[in-house]
Motif scaffolding. Structure first.
Motif, PDB file in Angstrom:
ATOM      1  N   GLY A  61      -6.448   5.680 -14.002  1.00 46.11           N
ATOM      2  CA  GLY A  61      -5.007   5.669 -13.798  1.00 46.11           C
ATOM      3  C   GLY A  61      -4.495   4.496 -12.994  1.00 46.11           C
ATOM      4  N   ASN A  62      -5.401   3.697 -12.446  1.00 45.68           N
ATOM      5  CA  ASN A  62      -4.979   2.538 -11.666  1.00 45.68           C
ATOM      6  C   ASN A  62      -4.418   1.449 -12.573  1.00 45.68           C
ATOM      7  N   GLY A  63      -3.432   0.729 -12.052  1.00 42.86           N
ATOM      8  CA  GLY A  63      -2.802  -0.311 -12.847  1.00 42.86           C
ATOM      9  C   GLY A  63      -2.458  -1.536 -12.029  1.00 42.86           C
ATOM     10  N   THR A  64      -1.247  -2.034 -12.202  1.00 41.45           N
ATOM     11  CA  THR A  64      -0.874  -3.340 -11.676  1.00 41.45           C
ATOM     12  C   THR A  64      -0.937  -3.416 -10.154  1.00 41.45           C
ATOM     13  N   ILE A  65      -0.331  -2.459  -9.467  1.00 41.95           N
ATOM     14  CA  ILE A  65      -0.311  -2.549  -8.005  1.00 41.95           C
ATOM     15  C   ILE A  65      -1.717  -2.444  -7.415  1.00 41.95           C
TER      16      ILE A  65
ATOM     17  N   ILE B 174      -0.597 -15.866 -10.531  1.00 45.90           N
ATOM     18  CA  ILE B 174      -0.094 -15.036 -11.624  1.00 45.90           C
ATOM     19  C   ILE B 174      -1.282 -14.417 -12.355  1.00 45.90           C
ATOM     20  N   GLY B 175      -1.256 -13.106 -12.531  1.00 45.37           N
ATOM     21  CA  GLY B 175      -2.355 -12.425 -13.206  1.00 45.37           C
ATOM     22  C   GLY B 175      -1.863 -11.277 -14.071  1.00 45.37           C
ATOM     23  N   GLN B 176      -2.802 -10.589 -14.679  1.00 43.93           N
ATOM     24  CA  GLN B 176      -2.494  -9.428 -15.509  1.00 43.93           C
ATOM     25  C   GLN B 176      -3.347  -8.252 -15.071  1.00 43.93           C
ATOM     26  N   ALA B 177      -2.864  -7.066 -15.332  1.00 45.30           N
ATOM     27  CA  ALA B 177      -3.609  -5.861 -14.964  1.00 45.30           C
ATOM     28  C   ALA B 177      -3.463  -4.838 -16.077  1.00 45.30           C
ATOM     29  N   LYS B 178      -4.605  -4.385 -16.589  1.00 45.68           N
ATOM     30  CA  LYS B 178      -4.601  -3.334 -17.604  1.00 45.68           C
ATOM     31  C   LYS B 178      -4.595  -1.965 -16.930  1.00 45.68           C
ATOM     32  N   ARG B 179      -4.243  -0.944 -17.665  1.00 46.25           N
ATOM     33  CA  ARG B 179      -4.299   0.419 -17.151  1.00 46.25           C
ATOM     34  C   ARG B 179      -5.743   0.915 -17.294  1.00 46.25           C
ATOM     35  N   ARG B 180      -6.339   1.353 -16.194  1.00 40.77           N
ATOM     36  CA  ARG B 180      -7.732   1.778 -16.212  1.00 40.77           C
ATOM     37  C   ARG B 180      -7.841   3.279 -16.459  1.00 40.77           C
ATOM     38  N   LYS B 181      -9.044   3.721 -16.745  1.00 42.05           N
ATOM     39  CA  LYS B 181      -9.259   5.136 -17.046  1.00 42.05           C
ATOM     40  C   LYS B 181      -8.915   6.035 -15.872  1.00 42.05           C
TER      41      LYS B 181
ATOM     42  N   ARG C  73       0.828  -1.222   0.000  1.00 43.07           N
ATOM     43  CA  ARG C  73       0.000   0.000   0.000  1.00 43.07           C
ATOM     44  C   ARG C  73       0.861   1.271   0.000  1.00 43.07           C
ATOM     45  N   ASP C  74       2.086   1.177   0.471  1.00 45.16           N
ATOM     46  CA  ASP C  74       2.959   2.348   0.478  1.00 45.16           C
ATOM     47  C   ASP C  74       3.302   2.815  -0.930  1.00 45.16           C
ATOM     48  N   PHE C  75       3.174   1.908  -1.912  1.00 52.14           N
ATOM     49  CA  PHE C  75       3.555   2.235  -3.282  1.00 52.14           C
ATOM     50  C   PHE C  75       2.348   2.359  -4.219  1.00 52.14           C
ATOM     51  N   ARG C  76       1.156   2.560  -3.646  1.00 49.43           N
ATOM     52  CA  ARG C  76      -0.042   2.591  -4.486  1.00 49.43           C
ATOM     53  C   ARG C  76      -0.088   3.803  -5.419  1.00 49.43           C
ATOM     54  N   THR C  77       0.707   4.829  -5.156  1.00 45.62           N
ATOM     55  CA  THR C  77       0.745   5.986  -6.055  1.00 45.62           C
ATOM     56  C   THR C  77       2.020   5.998  -6.902  1.00 45.62           C
ATOM     57  N   HIS C  78       2.790   4.927  -6.870  1.00 46.57           N
ATOM     58  CA  HIS C  78       4.038   4.859  -7.622  1.00 46.57           C
ATOM     59  C   HIS C  78       3.735   4.898  -9.127  1.00 46.57           C
ATOM     60  N   GLU C  79       4.421   5.774  -9.835  1.00 39.83           N
ATOM     61  CA  GLU C  79       4.128   5.987 -11.254  1.00 39.83           C
ATOM     62  C   GLU C  79       4.230   4.710 -12.076  1.00 39.83           C
ATOM     63  N   HIS C  80       5.311   3.985 -11.939  1.00 37.92           N
ATOM     64  CA  HIS C  80       5.524   2.828 -12.802  1.00 37.92           C
ATOM     65  C   HIS C  80       4.728   1.609 -12.345  1.00 37.92           C
ATOM     66  N   MET C  81       4.544   1.432 -11.049  1.00 39.44           N
ATOM     67  CA  MET C  81       3.742   0.306 -10.579  1.00 39.44           C
ATOM     68  C   MET C  81       2.271   0.468 -10.941  1.00 39.44           C
TER      69      MET C  81
ATOM     70  N   GLU D 121      -6.570  -4.886  -4.719  1.00 40.78           N
ATOM     71  CA  GLU D 121      -7.955  -5.368  -4.820  1.00 40.78           C
ATOM     72  C   GLU D 121      -8.060  -6.816  -4.344  1.00 40.78           C
ATOM     73  N   HIS D 122      -7.136  -7.657  -4.779  1.00 35.02           N
ATOM     74  CA  HIS D 122      -7.138  -9.051  -4.325  1.00 35.02           C
ATOM     75  C   HIS D 122      -7.081  -9.128  -2.794  1.00 35.02           C
ATOM     76  N   ILE D 123      -6.157  -8.361  -2.223  1.00 33.88           N
ATOM     77  CA  ILE D 123      -5.974  -8.398  -0.769  1.00 33.88           C
ATOM     78  C   ILE D 123      -7.220  -7.898  -0.054  1.00 33.88           C
ATOM     79  N   ASP D 124      -7.808  -6.809  -0.548  1.00 36.86           N
ATOM     80  CA  ASP D 124      -9.014  -6.251   0.073  1.00 36.86           C
ATOM     81  C   ASP D 124     -10.193  -7.220   0.008  1.00 36.86           C
ATOM     82  N   ARG D 125     -10.194  -8.080  -1.001  1.00 36.17           N
ATOM     83  CA  ARG D 125     -11.271  -9.067  -1.145  1.00 36.17           C
ATOM     84  C   ARG D 125     -10.972 -10.359  -0.388  1.00 36.17           C
TER      85      ARG D 125
END
Length: 222
Positions: free
Chosen positions: A81-85, A72-79, A43-51, A90-94
């Motif tokens: 701005g959210n991405g892989t991290i 192992i999964g994949q993550a697209k870039r959402r509108k 969570r400390d890196f949730r605003t990291h540009e590249h992650m 989301e997985h952890i919160d669920r």
């Protein structure tokens, strides 16, 4: 020394070997980056540009287990701005994949890692992990795949090959046997192959450079 060389740079994002690190190939031709982050720091890196870019992620269990669990999964870039991290969070919160102790993210720009590339990389990494048998793959079903042009296939094959090198540099063996045997995935430390250098920046962030050639050398910490 025969063969070509790869210079792999590993940056300790908080100046600690036990913390998050960024791994990249020192080449203008390679834009993707690998991040390895302990679960306690995700969570400390949730605003990291590249992650926040699109990518492939691996949620890895206890590295001291003989066959740690992995998803192992994949993550697209959402509108937004959210991405892989954010997909990992989301997985952890669920309450999913709570075995995760390390998050591994391979990320690049949406132009390089589009839906087709991500689908094929997810499929390739999942099948490779299952075939290696070094981890317990917790994916419920085999990821789909799609047809690729020859140029795209060759490019993605290189991504997979380089990712294996970057993971091995950190002592993480998910797709290839550990050279000394033992656990498939170690608590990420300098590999026992390649020439390793550690430098300290003014910001107290460390960078490790590993030179990989045709014949591995013994590790040297300088």
């Amino acid at each position: 020394m025969g063969g070509s060389q790869e210079i792999i740079e590993a940056t300790l994002l908080d100046g600690s070997f036990a913390g998050a690190r960024e791994v990249r190939v020192a080449s203008t031709d390679v834009s993707y980056r690998l991040y390895v982050v302990p679960a306690r720091q995700i969570r400390d890196f949730r605003t990291h540009e590249h992650m926040s870019k699109p990518g492939i992620y691996m949620m890895l269990g206890d590295p001291t287990d003989k066959r740690p669990e992995i998803y192992i999964g994949q993550a697209k870039r959402r509108k937004n701005g959210n991405g892989t991290i954010h997909r990992i969070i989301e997985h952890i919160d669920r309450g999913e994949h709570l075995f995760c102790q390390w998050a591994i993210m391979l990320v690049d720009s949406p132009r390089k890692f589009g839906p087709t590339e991500l689908t094929n990389l997810e499929n390739t990494f999942t099948l490779a992990a299952q075939e290696a048998g070094l981890t317990q793959v917790r994916n419920g079903c085999e990821p789909s795949n799609s047809e690729l042009t020859l140029a795209t296939r060759l490019r993605l094959d290189k991504v997979v090959e380089t990712t294996r090198l970057m993971l091995g540099t950190l002592g993480i063996y998910i797709f290839d046997p550990h050279p000394d045997g033992g656990s498939a995935a170690k608590n990420p430390q300098p590999s026992n192959t390649g020439e390793v250098q550690i430098a300290r920046h003014a910001s107290d962030t460390s960078t490790r450079r590993s030179r990989r050639g045709g014949t591995p050398n013994s590790a040297a910490l300088r």
